[in-house]
Design a protein around this motif. Sequence first.
Motif, PDB file in Angstrom:
ATOM      1  N   GLU A  22      67.902  42.265  91.492  1.00 29.59           N
ATOM      2  CA  GLU A  22      68.373  42.070  90.129  1.00 29.59           C
ATOM      3  C   GLU A  22      69.511  43.046  89.830  1.00 29.59           C
ATOM      4  OE1 GLU A  22      64.389  40.419  87.866  1.00 29.59           O
ATOM      5  OE2 GLU A  22      64.788  42.573  87.855  1.00 29.59           O
ATOM      6  N   GLN A  73      74.070  39.600  88.590  1.00 26.40           N
ATOM      7  CA  GLN A  73      73.134  38.492  88.789  1.00 26.40           C
ATOM      8  C   GLN A  73      72.701  37.902  87.457  1.00 26.40           C
ATOM      9  OE1 GLN A  73      69.351  39.109  88.478  1.00 26.40           O
ATOM     10  NE2 GLN A  73      68.845  36.998  89.008  1.00 26.40           N
ATOM     11  N   LEU A  74      72.472  38.759  86.458  1.00 26.77           N
ATOM     12  CA  LEU A  74      72.124  38.273  85.117  1.00 26.77           C
ATOM     13  C   LEU A  74      73.297  37.513  84.506  1.00 26.77           C
ATOM     14  CD1 LEU A  74      70.278  41.395  83.623  1.00 26.77           C
ATOM     15  CD2 LEU A  74      69.257  39.383  84.709  1.00 26.77           C
ATOM     16  N   LYS A 100      75.638  35.832  86.101  1.00 27.54           N
ATOM     17  CA  LYS A 100      75.747  34.523  86.755  1.00 27.54           C
ATOM     18  C   LYS A 100      74.720  33.544  86.200  1.00 27.54           C
ATOM     19  CE  LYS A 100      75.619  32.279  91.299  1.00 27.54           C
ATOM     20  NZ  LYS A 100      75.451  32.503  92.759  1.00 27.54           N
ATOM     21  N   LYS A 101      73.503  34.007  86.005  1.00 28.79           N
ATOM     22  CA  LYS A 101      72.437  33.151  85.481  1.00 28.79           C
ATOM     23  C   LYS A 101      72.794  32.628  84.084  1.00 28.79           C
ATOM     24  CE  LYS A 101      67.500  33.177  84.290  1.00 28.79           C
ATOM     25  NZ  LYS A 101      66.253  33.998  84.277  1.00 28.79           N
ATOM     26  N   ALA A 102      73.237  33.522  83.207  1.00 27.57           N
ATOM     27  CA  ALA A 102      73.591  33.119  81.846  1.00 27.57           C
ATOM     28  C   ALA A 102      74.801  32.184  81.853  1.00 27.57           C
ATOM     29  CB  ALA A 102      73.875  34.351  80.998  1.00 27.57           C
ATOM     30  N   LEU A 125      75.921  30.128  84.283  1.00 22.21           N
ATOM     31  CA  LEU A 125      75.561  28.799  84.774  1.00 22.21           C
ATOM     32  C   LEU A 125      74.864  27.990  83.692  1.00 22.21           C
ATOM     33  CD1 LEU A 125      74.290  29.651  88.376  1.00 22.21           C
ATOM     34  CD2 LEU A 125      76.289  28.263  87.798  1.00 22.21           C
ATOM     35  N   GLY A 126      73.991  28.659  82.926  1.00 25.03           N
ATOM     36  CA  GLY A 126      73.285  27.987  81.844  1.00 25.03           C
ATOM     37  C   GLY A 126      74.228  27.512  80.755  1.00 25.03           C
ATOM     38  N   GLY A 157      70.145  35.312  80.055  1.00 21.73           N
ATOM     39  CA  GLY A 157      69.531  35.654  81.333  1.00 21.73           C
ATOM     40  C   GLY A 157      68.885  37.022  81.252  1.00 21.73           C
ATOM     41  N   GLU A 160      63.066  39.923  85.408  1.00 23.66           N
ATOM     42  CA  GLU A 160      61.705  39.387  85.486  1.00 23.66           C
ATOM     43  C   GLU A 160      60.686  40.250  84.754  1.00 23.66           C
ATOM     44  OE1 GLU A 160      58.399  38.892  89.028  1.00 23.66           O
ATOM     45  OE2 GLU A 160      60.477  38.308  89.476  1.00 23.66           O
ATOM     46  N   CYS A 199      81.124  35.918  78.984  1.00 21.29           N
ATOM     47  CA  CYS A 199      79.828  36.409  79.458  1.00 21.29           C
ATOM     48  C   CYS A 199      79.701  37.898  79.157  1.00 21.29           C
ATOM     49  CB  CYS A 199      79.662  36.173  80.953  1.00 21.29           C
ATOM     50  SG  CYS A 199      78.024  36.682  81.554  1.00 21.29           S
TER      51      CYS A 199
END
Length: 343
Positions: free
Chosen positions: A54, A58-59, A61-63, A65-66, A13, A16, A151
């Motif tokens: 950001e 948040q990063l 969580k994104k990683a 979930l992936g 993650g 942007e 993580c």
Amino acid sequence: MRYNSSIKSVAVGFPEKYYTNDMPPFSSIPNLPKNWWRNWGMEGRYMVDKEKGESCSQLAKKASLGAIKKAGILAHDIDLIIGTTCTITGWSDKENDRIFPGISEYLKTELQCKHSAMTIEVNQACISFLVALQMASDYIKTGKYKNVLICSAETFTQIADFSLPSSTLFGDGAAAVVVGRSEKEGKLVSSHYKSVPIYNDIATLQWKSPPDKPGKEFTRPYFTLGQDAPTQMQTFVPHNVPEVTFKALEKANATLEDIHHFVFHQPSKMLIRMWAMGIGIKKDKYTTTVEKYSCLSSASIPVTLYFALKDEKIKPNNKIVFAGAGIGWGFGAQVWNTENINY
């Protein structure tokens, strides 16, 4: 009963926006030594924008979930979450000065994991991911847990003093892996670690006022690299990583010819090149990500694993090595037999 532990998946993650060296604030760093960019090798990095929501969490969580999705499981299947970050202060998406609880507790809540899922924080600087992998593998082997989420998330730009050259070395990003039980040959074969704390003061977090806001009321932690740190690092970091690597290979009864790929921590192109030379491998045997992403501290090894897989440098049934160094100074290396790692 003993189980094999396998890396099931990896995901990343990133923020942007991407910043090259010729963009502010990096283009206006004063007093950069000669050949600074050439020696360190950073060409750019991703950087979080707090105003866009950001953050380190948040990063993470994104990683996460992936990684869970790619592992083919649900968040409810996770038995243990291990979080790693060197950022500490400022990891939260809600409070800039939050230190505890860590990102593992945050992820348990945000991912809606089961109540019985355990959470652990690891902070061994840049080799935190290796320590977390060792812990996950050991727990799984004993049958304590079945699925472990690791993580590693970093937002070093939030603790960078942009009046110092050291602020140019880091980027922001996260990576997560799921480690689970395996009926096959995917497993941690061997590992070796050591600590050399003689130089533990050359790279650290220091509490001080920001350059634009002098005064005790604004004091906060900033990453600080000693003026002679690059020279000092070259006296002990280059030979310690090959040393722990050879120890891990010896424990695995493996030779360099048995290893398909090396995944190193990514502090600088110069140090990685020294490690490769010390081990005796050529460029096609390892992957570098430091040029594009800068140093991602504890996230750099899993991020590099992701891109090595994406570039098809690591395939199922390969034997690979993870190795690196972390400020403090800790050194570690692991030998793994891989299954199919989904990315």
